[in-house]
Design a protein around this motif. Sequence first.
Motif, PDB file in Angstrom:
ATOM      1  N   ASN A 110     123.506   2.515 123.210  1.00  0.00           N
ATOM      2  CA  ASN A 110     124.929   2.261 122.997  1.00  0.00           C
ATOM      3  C   ASN A 110     125.279   0.938 123.665  1.00  0.00           C
ATOM      4  O   ASN A 110     125.449   0.861 124.878  1.00  0.00           O
ATOM      5  N   VAL A 111     125.334  -0.101 122.864  1.00  0.00           N
ATOM      6  CA  VAL A 111     125.658  -1.438 123.337  1.00  0.00           C
ATOM      7  C   VAL A 111     126.961  -1.869 122.675  1.00  0.00           C
ATOM      8  O   VAL A 111     127.036  -1.935 121.445  1.00  0.00           O
ATOM      9  N   GLY A 112     127.989  -2.154 123.460  1.00  0.00           N
ATOM     10  CA  GLY A 112     129.239  -2.627 122.871  1.00  0.00           C
ATOM     11  C   GLY A 112     130.411  -1.703 123.072  1.00  0.00           C
ATOM     12  O   GLY A 112     131.493  -1.958 122.529  1.00  0.00           O
ATOM     13  N   TYR A 168     132.043  -4.391 113.311  1.00  0.00           N
ATOM     14  CA  TYR A 168     131.154  -5.520 113.092  1.00  0.00           C
ATOM     15  C   TYR A 168     130.411  -5.937 114.360  1.00  0.00           C
ATOM     16  O   TYR A 168     129.626  -6.880 114.332  1.00  0.00           O
ATOM     17  N   ALA A 169     130.685  -5.238 115.477  1.00  0.00           N
ATOM     18  CA  ALA A 169     130.069  -5.623 116.744  1.00  0.00           C
ATOM     19  C   ALA A 169     129.483  -4.401 117.422  1.00  0.00           C
ATOM     20  O   ALA A 169     129.780  -3.256 117.078  1.00  0.00           O
ATOM     21  N   ASN A 223     128.070  -1.861 108.136  1.00  0.00           N
ATOM     22  CA  ASN A 223     129.079  -2.013 109.173  1.00  0.00           C
ATOM     23  C   ASN A 223     129.192  -0.692 109.923  1.00  0.00           C
ATOM     24  O   ASN A 223     129.241   0.383 109.312  1.00  0.00           O
ATOM     25  N   ARG A 224     129.237  -0.760 111.272  1.00  0.00           N
ATOM     26  CA  ARG A 224     129.244   0.456 112.087  1.00  0.00           C
ATOM     27  C   ARG A 224     130.400   1.358 111.716  1.00  0.00           C
ATOM     28  O   ARG A 224     131.491   0.884 111.386  1.00  0.00           O
ATOM     29  N   GLY A 225     130.182   2.673 111.783  1.00  0.00           N
ATOM     30  CA  GLY A 225     131.215   3.617 111.402  1.00  0.00           C
ATOM     31  C   GLY A 225     131.336   4.761 112.370  1.00  0.00           C
ATOM     32  O   GLY A 225     130.500   4.956 113.277  1.00  0.00           O
ATOM     33  N   VAL A 226     132.350   5.575 112.178  1.00  0.00           N
ATOM     34  CA  VAL A 226     132.624   6.752 112.979  1.00  0.00           C
ATOM     35  C   VAL A 226     132.265   7.989 112.165  1.00  0.00           C
ATOM     36  O   VAL A 226     132.640   8.108 110.993  1.00  0.00           O
ATOM     37  N   ALA A 286     114.911   3.767 113.353  1.00  0.00           N
ATOM     38  CA  ALA A 286     116.202   3.866 114.023  1.00  0.00           C
ATOM     39  C   ALA A 286     117.255   4.405 113.057  1.00  0.00           C
ATOM     40  O   ALA A 286     117.208   4.115 111.851  1.00  0.00           O
ATOM     41  N   PHE A 287     118.199   5.185 113.583  1.00  0.00           N
ATOM     42  CA  PHE A 287     119.313   5.719 112.802  1.00  0.00           C
ATOM     43  C   PHE A 287     120.631   5.232 113.407  1.00  0.00           C
ATOM     44  O   PHE A 287     120.832   5.298 114.628  1.00  0.00           O
ATOM     45  N   ARG A 288     121.534   4.755 112.548  1.00  0.00           N
ATOM     46  CA  ARG A 288     122.890   4.380 112.929  1.00  0.00           C
ATOM     47  C   ARG A 288     123.863   4.980 111.913  1.00  0.00           C
ATOM     48  O   ARG A 288     123.457   5.346 110.806  1.00  0.00           O
ATOM     49  N   ILE A 289     125.125   5.045 112.259  1.00  0.00           N
ATOM     50  CA  ILE A 289     126.166   5.512 111.350  1.00  0.00           C
ATOM     51  C   ILE A 289     126.930   4.290 110.842  1.00  0.00           C
ATOM     52  O   ILE A 289     127.410   3.474 111.645  1.00  0.00           O
ATOM     53  N   SER A 290     127.022   4.136 109.509  1.00  0.00           N
ATOM     54  CA  SER A 290     127.610   2.912 108.960  1.00  0.00           C
ATOM     55  C   SER A 290     128.132   3.152 107.556  1.00  0.00           C
ATOM     56  O   SER A 290     127.960   4.242 106.976  1.00  0.00           O
ATOM     57  N   ASP A 291     128.732   2.099 106.981  1.00  0.00           N
ATOM     58  CA  ASP A 291     129.056   2.134 105.571  1.00  0.00           C
ATOM     59  C   ASP A 291     127.926   1.472 104.790  1.00  0.00           C
ATOM     60  O   ASP A 291     126.903   1.056 105.369  1.00  0.00           O
ATOM     61  N   VAL A 292     128.078   1.360 103.479  1.00  0.00           N
ATOM     62  CA  VAL A 292     127.007   0.871 102.636  1.00  0.00           C
ATOM     63  C   VAL A 292     126.653  -0.585 102.923  1.00  0.00           C
ATOM     64  O   VAL A 292     125.559  -1.050 102.598  1.00  0.00           O
ATOM     65  N   ASN A 293     127.578  -1.312 103.571  1.00  0.00           N
ATOM     66  CA  ASN A 293     127.331  -2.717 103.919  1.00  0.00           C
ATOM     67  C   ASN A 293     126.792  -2.874 105.336  1.00  0.00           C
ATOM     68  O   ASN A 293     126.776  -3.987 105.870  1.00  0.00           O
TER      69      ASN A 293
END
Length: 890
Positions: free
Chosen positions: A219-221, A251-252, A345-348, A336-343
């Motif tokens: 978790n950076v940011g 975006y960050a 971009n980080r998401g909730v 690695a797994f992150r939560i994002s939209d199709v572009n």
Amino acid sequence: MVQERGGKNRAWIGVVVGSMILISLFATTGYAANLLSNGSFENWSNGIPSDWRWYAVSGALGSINRTSAPGTFSDGASGALLTWNNNLGDSGLDRWDTKIPAYPSHIYKFLIDGKANSSEKAFDLTLTLCGPTGNFIEARRKSVGSYLNSNFQTFGCSGRAVNGEELMCVGVDVKNSGAGASAYVDNAQLVDVTNSGNRLINGDFENSNTQPLQWRFFNVGGASASAGISHAAYSGSNAALLSVTSIPSRYAGDVGLDTWDDLIPVNGSEPLQVSFAAKKLSGGSDIGLWYEVAQFTASGTIFKADEYYATPGVNGYTVFNRQFITDPNAAYVDIAFRISDVNFNRGVGSFLIDDVCVGEPANLLTNGDFENWSSGVPDDWRWIAVGNADGWITQTTDPGTYSSGQTGVILAREDNVGDSALDRWDKKVPVSPDHIYKLLVDAQARCGEQALNLSLDLCNAAGGLLSSRGRSFGSYLNDNFQTFGLSARPLNGQSLMNVHLDVSNSGAGSNEYLDNVRLFDVTNNGNRLINGDFENSTIQPLQWRFANVGDGSGSLGISKDSRSGSNAALFTVTTAPTTAGADILFDVWDDQVSVNGSEPLQISFESKKLSGGSDIGLCYEILQANASGVPFKSDKYFVTPDTNDYTAFSRQITTDPNAAYISIAFRIMDAGYSFRAGSFLIDDVYVGAVNVESVDPKKIQLSDIKKEPDETMIRIDGATVSGLWNDFLYIEADNRTSGIRVEKVNHGLSGDNLRVDVVGVLHTDAADERYIEADTVAVAGSGVVKPLGMLSKSLSGYRPVGKTSPDPDNIALLVRAWGAVVDINSTVTPAWFKIDDGSGVLVKCIVPAGTVINPEWDYVGVTGISSAEEIDGALSPVIRVSRQSDITAY
């Protein structure tokens, strides 16, 4: 006794592994056999687990203790407690003295269960790779002490053997800690996951009930996020729960779950598959999972990352698969797994993730069972009908029209114009040069003209066709599903493969049912034969050729008296051919097996004799061919299967540098390679990579060892050493009923009154003496065996031509005999002398170097091992003396 004649460089492996290897190949989440003996710490000697070494050096105050109280072990009935009482030196438990063979470019995973026993937590794992002499080359180390708690959890580390690394040591310790660190350990496993199995240490999140062990949450940011365990799993008990409740900016920053601290070993230019199951718990309609596959050099430097987007369902788990080929410079990958939209971009949102697998794919084809369809065509497949071809494709769901899942396909052709086919042209499969690929498809005749053509098209990176290998099977189709196949080997520049299925080149009205298309990489694991177990048809040995040239007569069919599965081949010669140039055989000439030049291979099979004279056996021929299919080398071998049960035969070869294909053929002959009449069952024919590391030895009692057939890999625990030489020894049962020779060059044993554990393969020498070719010989305590008093004529070695021994077999037992010295070896340093106890049977007493034979001896008593040697076709008794003090002069 298994007998084999002919050929060069005789070498054996103690099992037939073809069917066993296929089991692991079809289950990518399963594991091969545990390569560690006594991994559960059930067997102990002198306060140490058998086959393991305990060390405490450079001032370390360490100790090891066996534990059997409830909660102190996780497997079996006992475990080990490791303790380190100061902060000096090094102490630990490892396999340095009983290392495990390693093979270049193979991936190995070491797992062990651990549990805290003190407030000071320290727990380190190592997988060490060594040269052929045991010299250290490199080690992969993992410290997991901070994760220890009051429950057993499974920890691991992995490594990849490279050229020159031929042995592995695994170890666990509690060093680099403050005083008083201790931990319980149990259930150590070492598995080869190169071609089957998950290379991730904890891909199913089952190794701990409290946290995703050996996954990194980052978790950076400044996001508000967490990673934990949920019991709403796709399989097993646990899944990972990844949640992001707020983020400073889409975006960050960076937040997610990955394997950065436990990179996954890979080979360069290797086909791999990443798969996982995921379920969406919360998040906007545009939110999904962003997963990344990053590649690293051997020094751990990242140089490539590929990003993909997945949209798991909310009502249940969705399974995702991604195939790719590693870069030539890759040594590790990270997922690695992150939560994002199709572009990206980080998401909730919140997601469950389970069954993450990184490894060689089982079936390289997605939707090979035709379960998923869109617009009248199976997903990931292409239907073509060109050149005025009148062809069509239809999904079928009626019972008996599919062989896997719930649907199949009908391919039809109404004329003989142009081309129509089902293929993967738009979804080609990544392949690697000099790998061997095997295509299988189930097919059944439907009506009309029967035609089925398979081809594997090899293409360049841009998709351009470079070469193709094809095979027609129409004449074999019937009203039952049968499995047909084809194999191919890509060369340099060929990096994509198309699978092509059609019913062209036939008369009008041909159509067939097809289902269950599979494509496997069988380079290093798996049977390259299309139908080596004869299971692909219930009425004929499909893709085997029966050839009869000349005046012989015979047949080839299917028998239900099989070694495994339902079918075996039944090969019968009723009348042996006698004319010049005549031949009768069955082989894979029309479906030659793809190989690489200068490649080590194993050929194995099992056979049972049904009829034929006592001198009749099987001749099997290994024929090598060049890239044009022209044979240039042939080796023949003679074997004698048993009549009561199947006998296993196995041979290792190294292909000629010019070999591109091999064929295996069977004939019924005598030892002089003359054709004879008889009938044999043959099953489980295997041609493929040598994989002895996955073989589990059969644990037996020494008293039962001579009941076991040759080439069996066995394990004997706690046998007493009755005689010791530099490169071999003898072991004996405590009741003195059975013994056997153990051959192990530089075994390193010394001293008296030893017990040992032995693992190795059974053989029989020219004098009919059984022996074990040992892989490992480990001290397992102390023991003493006393010699049996013997008359010369009672020794088993006394066996004139055509006669059997007058007494029960005492070869390999420790004996004592007496007699007058009647002959001494005439060399400067005599190596033997002979005694006669008055019976007229001379017993040769062979002594080790440095033993003094006194020419003045008149009458002596000799203690040694009962053995024999063959002289002019007869066996003569021998006593093998191990030391000077075993000879007493009177």
